[in-house]
Design a protein around this motif. Structure first.
Motif, PDB file in Angstrom:
ATOM      1  N   LEU A   1     -54.735   1.298 -79.626  1.00 20.25           N
ATOM      2  CA  LEU A   1     -55.347   2.670 -79.240  1.00 20.25           C
ATOM      3  C   LEU A   1     -55.157   2.946 -77.843  1.00 20.25           C
ATOM      4  O   LEU A   1     -55.020   4.077 -77.355  1.00 20.25           O
ATOM      5  CB  LEU A   1     -56.760   2.771 -79.587  1.00 20.25           C
ATOM      6  N   GLU A   2     -55.063   1.970 -76.921  1.00 18.98           N
ATOM      7  CA  GLU A   2     -54.862   2.135 -75.716  1.00 18.98           C
ATOM      8  C   GLU A   2     -53.614   2.227 -75.257  1.00 18.98           C
ATOM      9  O   GLU A   2     -53.090   3.382 -74.435  1.00 18.98           O
ATOM     10  CB  GLU A   2     -55.392   0.810 -75.035  1.00 18.98           C
ATOM     11  N   SER A   3     -52.594   1.421 -75.793  1.00 20.67           N
ATOM     12  CA  SER A   3     -51.059   1.720 -75.580  1.00 20.67           C
ATOM     13  C   SER A   3     -50.613   2.659 -76.324  1.00 20.67           C
ATOM     14  O   SER A   3     -49.218   3.014 -75.934  1.00 20.67           O
ATOM     15  CB  SER A   3     -50.255   0.264 -75.189  1.00 20.67           C
ATOM     16  N   LYS A   4     -51.099   3.104 -77.400  1.00 18.42           N
ATOM     17  CA  LYS A   4     -50.244   4.043 -78.474  1.00 18.42           C
ATOM     18  C   LYS A   4     -48.899   3.491 -78.807  1.00 18.42           C
ATOM     19  O   LYS A   4     -48.202   4.131 -79.548  1.00 18.42           O
ATOM     20  CB  LYS A   4     -50.053   5.297 -77.607  1.00 18.42           C
ATOM     21  N   GLU A   5     -48.895   2.050 -78.945  1.00 17.04           N
ATOM     22  CA  GLU A   5     -48.199   1.531 -79.674  1.00 17.04           C
ATOM     23  C   GLU A   5     -48.470   0.875 -81.021  1.00 17.04           C
ATOM     24  O   GLU A   5     -49.379   0.375 -81.170  1.00 17.04           O
ATOM     25  CB  GLU A   5     -47.476   0.187 -78.494  1.00 17.04           C
ATOM     26  N   THR A   6     -47.153   0.814 -81.822  1.00 19.22           N
ATOM     27  CA  THR A   6     -47.291   0.379 -83.120  1.00 19.22           C
ATOM     28  C   THR A   6     -46.251  -1.071 -83.162  1.00 19.22           C
ATOM     29  O   THR A   6     -45.137  -0.645 -82.778  1.00 19.22           O
ATOM     30  CB  THR A   6     -46.815   1.325 -84.251  1.00 19.22           C
TER      31      THR A   6
ATOM     32  N   PRO B   1     -61.948  -6.886 -84.271  1.00 18.33           N
ATOM     33  CA  PRO B   1     -63.112  -6.966 -83.924  1.00 18.33           C
ATOM     34  C   PRO B   1     -63.452  -6.218 -82.522  1.00 18.33           C
ATOM     35  O   PRO B   1     -64.615  -5.811 -82.392  1.00 18.33           O
ATOM     36  CB  PRO B   1     -63.243  -8.654 -83.630  1.00 18.33           C
ATOM     37  N   ASP B   2     -62.480  -6.297 -81.533  1.00 17.96           N
ATOM     38  CA  ASP B   2     -62.900  -5.594 -80.303  1.00 17.96           C
ATOM     39  C   ASP B   2     -62.663  -4.009 -80.457  1.00 17.96           C
ATOM     40  O   ASP B   2     -62.808  -3.190 -79.413  1.00 17.96           O
ATOM     41  CB  ASP B   2     -62.001  -6.045 -79.216  1.00 17.96           C
TER      42      ASP B   2
END
Length: 193
Positions: free
Chosen positions: A50-55, A20-21
């Motif tokens: 999307l900010e940290s680019k972590e999965t 949602p954010d």
């Protein structure tokens, strides 16, 4: 990454969703290649920030199909459909909910001896609506997360194919032997309008 999402050949946009954010995307993927990919039904739910680019693999250790993630409207939980065993495409389709604050995964259908499909959250994030089949008829069911109670909302000789929450109504598609698929508004008591 060099993997498919949604899953081939039948996956669709129900396997990808935004938080949602708007900061995280949840997606269904099988991160295998070649023969291992073709034989496995061990898909997982991944979260990409999307900010940290972590999965993050949300369903790590769960061996069957994990797919169709749906965030709760308040963003505090995510639900998905899950099968238990790898390589068994006809396993029971369960409903799992992950709570981000406690990092807990819970199978809300452990005592419910039916499949679930098509998860839709209520606006208050306290209930989930889904489609389930019983005696060759597909109905709309409601899961109350606080009581862990699952009840059929509709009944009759027909098949509901999908359900979505829109404000205070459920918008659902229904078909029967004598009627092609039509769109109905349904309330919590099962009354159609």
């Amino acid at each position: 990454e060099e993997y498919d999402s949604p899953l081939k050949p039948f996956g669709g946009l129900e396997e990808i969703t935004w938080s949602p954010d708007g900061k995280t995307i949840a997606y269904t993927c099988v991160k295998k290649k070649g023969k291992a990919y073709s034989l496995s039904t061990n898909s997982d739910i991944y979260l990409y920030n999307l900010e940290s680019k972590e999965t993050t693999n949300l369903s790590e250790g769960m061996l069957g199909y994990d797919k169709a993630p749906v965030y709760s409207p308040n963003g505090k939980m995510i639900a998905w459909e899950s099968m238990e065993r790898d390589g068994y495409e006809s396993d029971k389709n369960r409903l799992f909910v992950y709570t981000f604050e406690t990092e807990e995964k819970k199978d809300y259908t452990a005592e419910f001896d039916q499949n679930v499909h098509g998860i839709s959250w209520a606006d208050d994030s306290k209930n989930i609506y889904t489609i389930s089949d019983y005696h060759a008829r597909f109905q709309i069911y409601k899961l109350n997360l606080e009581t862990n109670d699952i009840q059929a909302i509709t009944q009759g000789d027909h098949n509901y194919r999908s359900v979505s929450v829109v404000n205070d109504k459920l918008i659902a598609t229904k078909q029967s032997m004598s009627m092609p698929t039509e769109i109905f508004a349904v309330d919590d008591s099962g009354k159609e309008t």
